[in-house]
Each structure stands twice: as structure tokens, then as C-alpha cells.
Design an enzyme around this catalytic site. Structure first.
Site, PDB file in Angstrom:
ATOM      1  N   HIS A  15     -10.944 -12.145  22.867  1.00 41.31           N
ATOM      2  CA  HIS A  15     -11.375 -13.544  22.788  1.00 41.31           C
ATOM      3  C   HIS A  15     -12.900 -13.665  22.742  1.00 41.31           C
ATOM      4  O   HIS A  15     -13.494 -14.423  23.512  1.00 41.31           O
ATOM      5  CB  HIS A  15     -10.838 -14.335  23.992  1.00 41.31           C
ATOM      6  CG  HIS A  15      -9.358 -14.344  24.122  1.00 41.31           C
ATOM      7  ND1 HIS A  15      -8.709 -14.665  25.295  1.00 41.31           N
ATOM      8  CD2 HIS A  15      -8.381 -14.090  23.208  1.00 41.31           C
ATOM      9  CE1 HIS A  15      -7.413 -14.586  25.114  1.00 41.31           C
ATOM     10  NE2 HIS A  15      -7.184 -14.237  23.853  1.00 41.31           N
ATOM     11  N   PRO A  16     -13.592 -12.945  21.857  1.00 37.76           N
ATOM     12  CA  PRO A  16     -15.055 -13.045  21.833  1.00 37.76           C
ATOM     13  C   PRO A  16     -15.513 -14.420  21.337  1.00 37.76           C
ATOM     14  O   PRO A  16     -14.907 -15.003  20.439  1.00 37.76           O
ATOM     15  CB  PRO A  16     -15.468 -11.938  20.859  1.00 37.76           C
ATOM     16  CG  PRO A  16     -14.296 -11.786  19.944  1.00 37.76           C
ATOM     17  CD  PRO A  16     -13.087 -12.029  20.809  1.00 37.76           C
TER      18      PRO A  16
END
Length: 552
Positions: A468-469
Site C-alpha cells: 500500500h505505498p
């Protein structure tokens, strides 16, 4: 090769933007380096572990050695395919908590509070409860993105929810509605047995219009003239050419590739650009900074009954599941198998959930490696709001070189405290009466791992990215030196250039990021078109009435 708007990246946000701009009558060109998303590895939901581990579909990025994880280099998958990461992700649909977006507004993203973004969530959704509860008043019913719930046929899904209630936690029948907090059914971007990616929901309908086209090519940089974006330099077929934008260029290339493109174009921290011989067009210190992610652990239990998905973990069963899906789009192949979940608060005094659970009726890793013990099940658990921040920087001024990615994972003591809490709370849940008929013993981390030091060793060795960058070109007010885009997604310091993807999140949201990334694309499209934003909603989310004093 020119259009009113040139979009870089056919991912979650880029597809939504292309759809809305084309719908409004503008001419649109979408640049995408990746190839087709056709084929069962992407379209079959249960095959989700394959595309994110295939070079054909993934950019193949890895972090720099993470100093607080013993120098481990963690995978950072990003979709290199039509649909972007929505074509290789786990298909989990989470809007985020209302307070996430209120925090965005407090941090300078004016007009992006929960009341402002909720109408866009409703606009994008075509929601199906599949008989598993929920409140239609909080959901959209005619948007492009189908959101559904799995059949929850395996008794372990209900055991997880029942165990949460027995441990004293809240229940929720729709964590994407009024009440995120609690245990309940999970939602997935699956429709008629197929992955419903941003490509299926948005891009294909857009491309059916005469005013929208897709260009296969590798974006090298944004072309700038006198402080204005005029096009995008790409490489295709061994040749370099420029795709011209009459009105605006829109970057939607991911929280890794979008800041990389900005810096290659001369937009970013001046000293860093100078190191690589890049002329500075706009000195924006925030480009590539503020990198955030969710980490998670798998707590695995050996099952005392042969009811888990492990009985299908052999070539014959996989072939039968694949054949059933291929011909009927039904069966186990038609679900991502994440069908129960939870969002809970770690302690009293935390206003809204800061821990997320994915439950899976099998003990298996994202890379498809099953636990050696056979039948088992697991909970993926991790904190939602880590204080750790990292960076995306250039390795060189060669566009073909991968950027340097350093999340600086677990760099705060709070990270370690939060993960110890996650492990201990999960053990408590698995010890409830609802799991008594199903639990044999703990596989991972193992019952002998108890002290803080023992837990920390396990965390250091086993914690993984939840992929989930975000946050590397944060949205804020123009007088904020670390803001990269303003509240209308315009890149500060350059005319005719927007950025709209998970890069612009000021702070990571609760849960998986595909839904808020698509929402960003939807809302950004209205700003790009100069439309008045949708009227704010009046819906008030549920907050635990005694959150200051009670954990559950």
C-alpha cells in the site's frame, strides 16, 4: 499524436480520469508501458498470487536494505499492465475511515474531508451485498466499479466473526458504510466471477469512445516549455517521440513512478536533481518524500479439521477449479477468498480503528507458498497508522533505471509496540470458543514466542508489506513547502500539469488503497474539467461512544 489531455498510467486513478474526461467530450490519450490484462492469471480472482509475482505484470521493484529489518529488501509490487495495480492486487475494497479524510483536510487538502469524498465513493460504486447485509443508503448503486461480497461458505469465515464478538469487539455488517469498526464480511472488486479492475470498470468503456485512445510506450519525462507541461516524452518501438497535450498532462503512474517522472522532468528537491545533472524547473522538496505503507504479519493456526482450502492445494484440484472458472466463472476460482475481516482499536483513547484484519481459511503466503503443516488458516494483521516515513529517490538520470525506494519501516518504537499488540490481540481472538472446534495449535509465530524480545525477533524476520505505498507527492496548501500538488491536484510551480494517484495522499488511509486511489481519480477529473465538486454529504459515521475509555 496529440490530445486535449495526456494521461500517464492506466492504473486505478488514471483509468477513472480517462473515463470521466472522455465522457465529458475531451480528447484523451493514455500512455501505458504494460501490456494486456487478458488471461486467467489476472482475470480469475483466486489466482491473485500469480500476477504480482510475474515480471510480465509487475515492475519488479524492491526496497533498499531496510535498516530496521536487518537489512532485508522487501518486494514493492506495482502493476505494469492495463489496469495497473488493480490488475494484480488482492481485489479487496476498503474506502478508508471517515476520520482519514477529515485528517487530510486538516493537513491542508482543502475540500477532501469525508463529507467531500463520500459523494465520489457513491458515484464510483455499483454495490452488491449478495445477501450479507449492509446499508444501501451509504453506498452507490450505478457506478462503473462493481463491489461485491463472497459467498462465505466456509464455516471458518463465520468463526472469525463470532470469535471477535466473543472477545468483546464490535460487529459491523458494512465497514464501508456508516460503521467501519468491528468484525464482519469483506468486500471485493469481483463481478460475475471476474476481477473487476479499473481497466474493466473504466478504461475499456472509455476506449470504446472515439475520443479516447491507448498508447503503449515507456514514459521518460514530462516535456516542459516556459514553465508549462506541453507533452510527454515516450519510448516505443526503439524510438523516442513526444505525445503532445493541448490542455494538460496528468500523471497517474503510481506512488513510485509518478515522483520518479517528476524528478526526471526537473520537478523535485533541487539538490537531489543537481546530483544527477537534471536542470531544476521547480524546486519542490516534497517530491519523493513522505512515503508510507502498511506492514502486516500472518498469524497462522493449524486446523484440527480438513475444512480449509489446503485440500485444493494440489495440481488436480487447481486444474478442476480453473476449468470450472474458465467455463462457468463460478466456484472457488471466482473469489479472492478474503471474505471476513475486522477493523479494531488497539487500546482505549484511540478514536477510530488502527488495526486491520484479513482472514483467510488457509495458511499461505502472498507468493503462493503454503505452510508445511497442511490444513491451517491465518489472519493477516497490521497497524494502520505507522509514524515511519520513507523516500523515493532517483538512482540516476536514466529513465530506465529503477528508483531507490526506502520505506524506513519500523523506525519508531511505536511500530514495535503496535505489532506486539497485534500479535497478542490475534492470539486472544483465536483462543475464543468459536475457534475451539477448529484449532489444533499455532504454527506462526509459535506458542514458545512470548516475550517482547521474542516477538520483536519474529516481527523483524517475518513482517511483510501489504503493498500500500502512498504519499510521495502529497496534497496540501501552496504555502506548504512540502506540498507537491494543491487541492485541485495541480502540481505546484508548473502550469498544465496534474498528478492524481495514491502519491497525493497526505496520510495513508485505513485499509487497502485501491478504492481511495480510484476515488482520487474520480474527484480529480471534476477538478480537471473545471466542474463544481459534488455537494458534500451529511452522513455522520459511527464512532465508538466511549472510545476515550474503552478499547472494545
Amino acid at each position: 499524436m496529440e490530445a486535449d489531455f495526456v494521461i500517464v498510467g492506466a492504473g486505478s486513478a488514471g483509468c477513472a480520469i480517462a473515463y470521466r474526461l472522455a465522457e465529458a467530450g475531451s480528447s484523451v490519450l493514455v500512455i501505458e508501458h504494460g501490456g494486456t490484462d487478458a488471461g486467467p492469471f489476472i482475470q480469475m480472482p483466486a489466482a491473485l498470487s500469480y500476477p504480482m509475482n510475474m515480471k510480465l505484470y509487475d515492475w519488479g521493484y524492491k526496497t533498499e536494505p531496510e535498516p530496521h529489518l536487518g537489512g532485508r529488501r522487501l518486494a514493492t509490487p506495482r502493476g505494469k499492465v492495463i489496469g495497473g495495480s488493480s490488475s494484480i492486487n488482492g481485489m479487496v475494497y476498503v474506502r478508508g475511515h471517515a476520520r482519514d479524510f477529515d485528517t487530510w483536510a486538516e493537513m491542508g487538502a482543502d475540500g477532501w474531508a469525508y463529507a467531500d469524498v463520500l459523494p465520489y465513493y457513491k458515484r464510483l460504486e455499483n454495490w452488491h451485498s449478495n445477501g450479507h447485509g449492509g446499508d444501501a443508503d451509504w453506498r452507490g448503486s450505478d457506478g462503473p466499479l462493481h463491489v461485491a461480497r463472497g459467498p462465505r461458505a466456509n464455516p471458518l469465515y463465520q468463526a472469525f466473526v463470532d470469535a471477535g464478538a466473543q472477545a468483546g469487539y464490535e460487529l459491523t455488517d458494512d465497514y464501508n458504510g456508516e460503521k467501519q469498526e468491528g468484525f464482519g464480511p469483506f468486500e471485493q472488486t469481483v463481478w460475475n466471477g471476474r476481477r473487476w479492475s479499473a481497466a474493466n470498470a473504466y478504461l475499456r468503456p472509455a476506449l470504446r469512445r472515439e475520443n479516447c485512445d491507448l498508447i503503449r510506450g515507456f514514459a521518460r519525462k514530462v516535456v516542459l516549455a516556459e514553465g508549462r507541461a506541453t507533452g510527454v516524452e515516450i519510448e516505443r518501438g526503439g524510438k523516442i517521440e513526444v505525445i503532445h497535450a493541448r490542455r494538460e498532462v496528468i500523471l497517474a503512474a503510481s506512488s513510485i513512478n509518478s515522483p520518479k517522472l517528476l524528478m526526471l522532468s526537473g520537478i523535485g528537491p533541487a539538490a537531489h536533481l543537481a546530483e544527477h545533472g537534471i536542470d531544476v524547473v521547480a524546486d519542490r522538496s516534497g517530491v519523493g518524500q513522505n512515503l508510507q505503507d502498511h506492514l502486516e504479519l500472518y498469524l497462522q493456526m493449524a486446523a484440527s479439521q480438513p475444512i480449509t482450502l489446503y485440500k485444493h492445494w494440489n495440481l488436480i484440484s487447481k486444474a478442476l477449479i480453473g476449468a470450472q472458472w474458465l467455463f462457468t466463472k463460478t466456484g472457488l476460482g471466482a473469489s479472492n477468498q478474503f471474505e471476513s475481516c475486522a477493523f479494531v482499536r488497539s487500546q482505549a483513547g484511540v478514536e477510530y480503528p488502527d488495526i486491520q484484519y484479513h482472514f483467510l481459511p488457509m495458511a499461505v503466503r502472498y507468493d503462493g507458498q503454503a505452510a508445511a503443516e497442511g490444513h491451517g488458516f491465518q489472519a493477516h494483521v497490521g497497524p494502520m497508522r505507522s509514524p515511519s516515513r520513507g523516500t523515493v529517490t532517483l538512482a540516476s538520470n536514466d529513465p530506465k533505471d529503477a528508483p531507490k525506494i526506502l520505506f524506513n519501516y519500523m523506525s519508531h518504537e511505536k511500530d514495535w509496540q503496535d505489532f506486539r499488540t497485534c500479535i497478542r490481540l490475534t492470539r486472544e481472538i483465536f483462543a475464543q470458543e468459536a475457534f475451539k472446534p477448529f484449532v489444533r495449535h499455532e504454527i506462526q509465530p509459535g506458542e514458545v514466542v512470548q516475550s517482547d524480545d521474542e516477538l520483536d525477533d519474529f516481527i523483524r524476520e517475518e513482517v511483510e508489506s501489504a503493498y500500500h505505498p502512498c504519499g510521495t507527492a502529497k496534497m496540501g496548501r501552496r504555502d506548504d513547502p512540502m506540498a507537491v500538488v494543491d487541492s485541485e491536484t495541480r502540481v505546484i510551480g508548473v502550469d498544465g500539469l496534474r498528478l492524481a494517484d495514491s502519491s497525493i495522499f497526505p496520510q495513508i488511509t485505513n485499509g487497502n488503497l485501491n478504492a481511495p486511489s480510484i476515488m482520487v481519480g474520480e474527484k480529480a477529473a471534476d477538478h480537471i474539467l473545471g466542474k463544481t465538486p459534488l455537494p458534500p454529504a451529511n452522513d455522520q459515521p459511527w464512532i465508538h461512544p466511549d472510545w476515550q475509555n474503552a478499547q472494545r
